[in-house]
Design a protein around this motif. Structure first.
Motif, PDB file in Angstrom:
ATOM      1  N   THR A 126       0.836  -1.197   0.000  1.00 41.99           N
ATOM      2  CA  THR A 126       0.000   0.000   0.000  1.00 41.99           C
ATOM      3  C   THR A 126       0.870   1.245   0.000  1.00 41.99           C
ATOM      4  OG1 THR A 126      -1.694  -1.179   1.274  1.00 41.99           O
ATOM      5  CG2 THR A 126      -1.838   1.234   1.195  1.00 41.99           C
ATOM      6  N   LYS A 127       0.534   2.178  -0.866  1.00 37.56           N
ATOM      7  CA  LYS A 127       1.343   3.385  -1.010  1.00 37.56           C
ATOM      8  C   LYS A 127       1.262   4.250   0.245  1.00 37.56           C
ATOM      9  CE  LYS A 127       2.217   7.035  -4.409  1.00 37.56           C
ATOM     10  NZ  LYS A 127       1.755   7.622  -5.680  1.00 37.56           N
ATOM     11  N   ILE A 128       2.418   4.775   0.663  1.00 34.62           N
ATOM     12  CA  ILE A 128       2.500   5.602   1.865  1.00 34.62           C
ATOM     13  C   ILE A 128       2.683   7.060   1.456  1.00 34.62           C
ATOM     14  CG2 ILE A 128       3.860   6.113   3.928  1.00 34.62           C
ATOM     15  CD1 ILE A 128       4.666   3.179   4.027  1.00 34.62           C
ATOM     16  N   LYS A 129       1.888   7.947   2.037  1.00 36.51           N
ATOM     17  CA  LYS A 129       2.078   9.371   1.792  1.00 36.51           C
ATOM     18  C   LYS A 129       3.307   9.850   2.553  1.00 36.51           C
ATOM     19  CE  LYS A 129      -2.797  10.524   0.963  1.00 36.51           C
ATOM     20  NZ  LYS A 129      -3.941  11.357   1.388  1.00 36.51           N
ATOM     21  N   HIS A 130       4.083  10.711   1.905  1.00 35.86           N
ATOM     22  CA  HIS A 130       5.314  11.179   2.544  1.00 35.86           C
ATOM     23  C   HIS A 130       5.626  12.579   2.055  1.00 35.86           C
ATOM     24  CE1 HIS A 130       7.629  10.663  -1.188  1.00 35.86           C
ATOM     25  NE2 HIS A 130       6.889   9.582  -1.380  1.00 35.86           N
ATOM     26  N   PHE A 131       6.680  13.185   2.625  1.00 38.99           N
ATOM     27  CA  PHE A 131       7.064  14.556   2.290  1.00 38.99           C
ATOM     28  C   PHE A 131       8.456  14.619   1.673  1.00 38.99           C
ATOM     29  CE2 PHE A 131       3.973  14.823   5.726  1.00 38.99           C
ATOM     30  CZ  PHE A 131       3.031  15.676   5.179  1.00 38.99           C
ATOM     31  N   GLY A 132       8.909  13.524   1.036  1.00 41.36           N
ATOM     32  CA  GLY A 132      10.170  13.558   0.309  1.00 41.36           C
ATOM     33  C   GLY A 132      11.329  12.922   1.036  1.00 41.36           C
ATOM     34  N   SER A 133      11.320  12.957   2.359  1.00 43.67           N
ATOM     35  CA  SER A 133      12.366  12.289   3.140  1.00 43.67           C
ATOM     36  C   SER A 133      11.734  11.754   4.418  1.00 43.67           C
ATOM     37  CB  SER A 133      13.510  13.254   3.461  1.00 43.67           C
ATOM     38  OG  SER A 133      13.081  14.243   4.389  1.00 43.67           O
ATOM     39  N   PRO A 134      12.278  10.681   4.970  1.00 41.60           N
ATOM     40  CA  PRO A 134      11.720  10.155   6.228  1.00 41.60           C
ATOM     41  C   PRO A 134      12.000  11.098   7.394  1.00 41.60           C
ATOM     42  CG  PRO A 134      13.713   8.953   5.625  1.00 41.60           C
ATOM     43  CD  PRO A 134      13.410   9.882   4.482  1.00 41.60           C
ATOM     44  N   GLU A 135      11.243  10.920   8.447  1.00 40.69           N
ATOM     45  CA  GLU A 135      11.502  11.688   9.662  1.00 40.69           C
ATOM     46  C   GLU A 135      12.880  11.300  10.216  1.00 40.69           C
ATOM     47  OE1 GLU A 135       9.688  14.040  11.110  1.00 40.69           O
ATOM     48  OE2 GLU A 135       8.162  13.931   9.520  1.00 40.69           O
ATOM     49  N   PRO A 136      13.589  12.214  10.902  1.00 41.89           N
ATOM     50  CA  PRO A 136      14.875  11.846  11.507  1.00 41.89           C
ATOM     51  C   PRO A 136      14.724  10.595  12.382  1.00 41.89           C
ATOM     52  CG  PRO A 136      14.536  14.213  11.647  1.00 41.89           C
ATOM     53  CD  PRO A 136      13.252  13.636  11.121  1.00 41.89           C
ATOM     54  N   GLY A 137      15.663   9.662  12.211  1.00 41.42           N
ATOM     55  CA  GLY A 137      15.622   8.407  12.960  1.00 41.42           C
ATOM     56  C   GLY A 137      14.911   7.290  12.218  1.00 41.42           C
TER      57      GLY A 137
END
Length: 821
Positions: A126-137
């Motif tokens: 299932t496709k995950i919405k994101h903002f271009g980079s993962p959160e730190p960690g």
């Protein structure tokens, strides 16, 4: 003029299916089909590449460097209303409690990517919405990392000193590359986590990128402001991406253009013969129209309307066939072109109609002028011969206009010039041969007792027509033979690039202490003896020319590069200039790839300064090499002599050919876990599929040109059919037997075929060698099988077509024939 146009429209359908206009119609159909099929394909490819180029980079413009890029360029981009992102790429170990895997780490900011799509999914797909980079960690990893390390979502891994939680699987991402880093699976982290990892140290191999996107005007203004930028920063523009389609598709495109050019030229030849016969047959009709008061404008309107309708209908049909052929080419090239292409623009359609207009102008304009200026007195004189000598200027204008159009159409002036020169030379020699034939036969005393002697006498009597047929036969056969040789040898050269001994595995990260154990393992387990090549990471610092000052070394590679040292010249390399070292153990020298040397303006004897392994050293350029990159062997731009490279720190790489490789390499990986192996079998199979596709596409285009050549030969054979028919009827009337008439025609066409085919074969060898060397970058050797078959085909076809052309008149009643003529 209006009345003439309307009269031409009225008479069009009754005349279009006459032999002359039909051949003209078919010639234009073939020319437009050829140029439009390649035009449709090229237009869609160009549109596709323009749409995808930005996705290939992940941006419209990229600054790339092996060292950190000053943040002032980000500020400068913001001042020019550009969006920006940052990325750094490096190799590091992804570590779990039980295993580890060398991985390409992409550290990005939240605005990545600026172009293209980064697809992140969970374990269920299932496709995950994101903002271009993962959160730190957090970290996103490719499925290969997941499977190799037996990971699941939310598992913990570590890179250097930093722990991460797996929060997504990378399904797809832009800016993929084909470098060594591209062989590794990818993981994406937040750029703010890089310092905490502690993996980037002095001397670490890192690629830093600044990505920019925006309007074209803003990008151009920004790029102009980059003048004076440090040489270690490279600019990559999306408009330049995709120019290199790869050697296979590039050579296919060259062949397509060559075939289209030949098809147009051959179609022009066929059209010339058709229009010439059309004009000859219409001289009487035009003279009668003049007797009954038709004006010059009326005659012009009549002819222009008919030729315009021929151009419109032939172009329309050619465009339909061209679009269909383009779909066929795309289906065969799917192994090379893996993209959903956008629909074509209107440009190929416009080019199709322009091609038809130029073909008709180049072939018909002199004859239209003659028809419009014909005088009624011709009827009284019974003079219906066409004399082109007084219209030479308009023929020259038409000739140069046509080739000017071809130059603008194909945008390859060098190719057009070669073809024009070849055309002029071959025409001259064919004319000379024809003239010598006429002169020689005129000196021979013939008796009319046998058919073949009568046929030779006919060649002399039809002097100018015989010479013209020799020229047309020769030119048509010339272009067909050249294209047949090019097609066959091009396909053969592709096939030879992937032979049975092509390596299917590539191994690197091999250290000195691994050499003997790995050699023994391959020898004992697979009866394979690997050839290890040293791999040195270095940087070219400067270049100098002894005894000279202020030398401009263009495009100096002031960036990291792979070096090696060798005693012997590698098998996949060949020297093109200079000499290989004989005392390489004593003198520090370097051999350079020819294309790199040319791009950097280097010459033999120049001195290059490198840094590698903490050392700075200078070497003298001793030779330039040609590299066979398709060999899948380790190849290098720079090869050092042993004296220069032996003491430098290095690892080793090798390529090997294995049978039943999967199980063997699984055991090898367990035995030598630190060695990185790359399976090339998928790449090789893709290459073979691409070659097969390109080969099949080449066959389709060649077949189109072949049909055009056949049409030109038929047009030439039938160009003086009316005269032959009349002569046959007269011979019948005075008592000649059908066998005698048949033998005379057969001997005439046999001699014409022999002369034309011989000349075409000789000149095809010269023209093929030029095309191979200058345009395909291949070594030419005459293909005796193709040349022999072409020679026999040329003679046989001209002979058979000539006999068939007079067969009907041989068996027709001479009274009916003379009455109709």
């Amino acid at each position: 003029m209006i009345r003439g146009l309307l009269y031409g429209l009225k008479k069009f359908w009754s005349e279009v299916f006459s032999g002359d206009l039909l051949i003209l119609f078919l010639s234009i159909v073939l020319a437009v089909t050829s140029i439009s099929s390649v035009g449709f394909l090229g237009d869609r490819l160009k549109s596709s590449m323009q749409m995808q180029a930005s996705s290939i980079l992940g941006a419209d413009l990229v600054l790339r460097s092996a060292s950190k890029i000053d943040s002032k360029y980000l500020d400068l981009a913001a001042a020019n209303d550009l969006d920006s992102a940052e990325m750094s790429t490096f190799l590091s170990m992804v570590i779990t409690e039980d295993d580890n895997l060398l991985t390409s780490i992409k550290a990005v900011t939240a605005s990545y990517p600026l172009r293209g799509e980064l697809k992140i999914v969970n374990s269920q797909g299932t496709k995950i919405k994101h903002f271009g980079s993962p959160e730190p960690g957090n970290i996103w990893i490719e499925r290969k990392v997941l499977e190799t390390l037996d990971l699941m979502e939310l598992d913990k891994i570590s890179i250097g000193n930093k722990n991460f939680i797996v929060k997504g699987i990378i399904e797809d991402y832009p800016d993929r590359n084909s470098s060594f880093v591209g062989f590794y699976p990818v993981a994406i982290v937040n750029i703010n986590d890089v310092d905490a990892m502690g993996v980037i140290q002095t001397g670490s191999r890192v690629v830093y990128r600044n990505l920019f996107s925006g309007t074209q005007d803003n990008l151009e203004r920004f790029e102009k402001s980059l003048e004076g930028m440090p040489a270690n920063i490279r600019v990559q523009n999306a408009l330049d991406v995709g120019d290199n389609l790869g050697e296979d598709i590039a050579n296919s495109t060259t062949f397509f253009n060559l075939a289209s050019l030949f098809t147009i030229i051959i179609s022009v030849i066929a059209s010339m013969m058709a229009v010439r016969r059309y004009a000859s047959r219409n001289l009487l009709h035009t003279s009668l129209m003049k007797v009954f008061g038709a004006s010059k404008l009326f005659i012009l309107g009549h002819q222009i309307m008919q030729l315009t309708l021929v151009a419109i209908f032939a172009s329309s049909l050619g465009l339909i066939f061209g679009y269909g052929l383009q779909h066929l080419l795309l289906s065969t090239l799917q192994g090379i072109i893996n993209a959903d292409l956008p629909p074509p623009s209107s440009r190929p359609v416009i080019l199709g109609f322009i091609t038809a207009a130029f073909v008709i102008f180049a072939t018909a304009s002199p004859y239209i002028k003659i028809l419009s200026e014909t005088e009624p007195i011709r009827i009284l004189r019974n003079d219906f011969n066409i004399k082109l000598s007084s219209n030479l200027m308009i023929y020259l204008v038409a000739f140069f206009t046509m080739f000017g159009f071809l130059g603008a159409l194909f945008q390859d002036i060098k190719l057009i010039i070669y073809i024009v020169i070849s055309l002029i030379l071959v025409t001259f020699f064919l004319y000379l041969i024809g003239r010598l034939l006429i002169y020689g036969l005129s000196r021979v005393k013939f008796s009319y007792g046998t058919g073949w002697k009568l046929g030779l006498k006919n060649i002399v009597q039809r002097g100018n027509d015989s010479i013209l047929q020799v020229i047309i036969f020769g030119l048509s056969l010339l272009f067909l033979v050249v294209l047949a040789e090019t097609r066959t040898d091009l396909v053969d050269s592709w096939t030879e690039t992937l032979d049975e001994d092509t390596p299917n595995y590539f191994l690197f990260n091999i250290q000195q202490y691994n050499l003997d154990p790995i050699s023994n393992y391959f020898k004992d387990q697979g009866n394979v003896v690997p050839d290890f090549t040293p791999l040195i990471r270095g940087r070219l610092l400067s270049a100098a020319r002894p005894g000279s000052e202020d030398i401009n070394f263009d495009n100096l590679m002031e960036r990291e590069a792979n070096l090696t040292w060798q005693n012997q010249l590698p098998l996949s390399n060949s020297l093109v200039e200079g000499e290989w070292w004989t005392n390489g153990n004593e003198v520090a020298e370097v051999s350079i790839d020819r294309e790199i040397a040319e791009s950097m303006n280097l010459k033999i004897g120049d001195e290059l300064t490198f840094s590698a392994g903490g050392k700075t050293f200078s070497v003298t350029v001793s030779s330039f090499r040609e590299i066979e990159w398709q060999s899948f062997s380790p190849n290098f731009f720079f090869i050092l002599s042993p004296a220069a490279g032996r003491e430098l720190p290095n690892s080793y790489i090798t390529s090997i050919k294995l049978e039943n490789s999967q199980k063997f390499m699984n055991n090898f990986t367990n035995r030598f876990p630190t060695i990185t192996s790359v399976n090339l079998e998928a790449i090789i199979e893709q290459g073979k599929s691409s070659l097969a596709s390109a080969s099949l596409a080449v066959q389709y285009i060649f077949f189109l040109t072949f049909i055009a050549g056949i049409l030109a030969l038929i047009a030439s054979v039938y160009s003086n059919r009316d005269q032959r028919t009349k002569e046959t009827a007269i011979m019948h009337a005075i008592g000649a037997s059908r066998a005698l008439i048949f033998k005379s025609a057969a001997s005439e066409f046999l001699i014409l075929g022999l002369l034309s085919a011989t000349t075409a074969i000789i000149f095809s060898i010269a023209l093929s060698s030029v095309i191979f060397i200058q345009f395909l970058d291949l070594i030419y050797s005459p293909n005796l099988l193709i040349l022999g078959l072409s020679y026999l085909f040329g003679i046989g076809f001209i002979f058979i077509a000539g006999v068939i052309s007079i067969r009907k008149s041989i068996y027709a009643s001479p009274m009916i024939t003379l009455r109709d003529s």
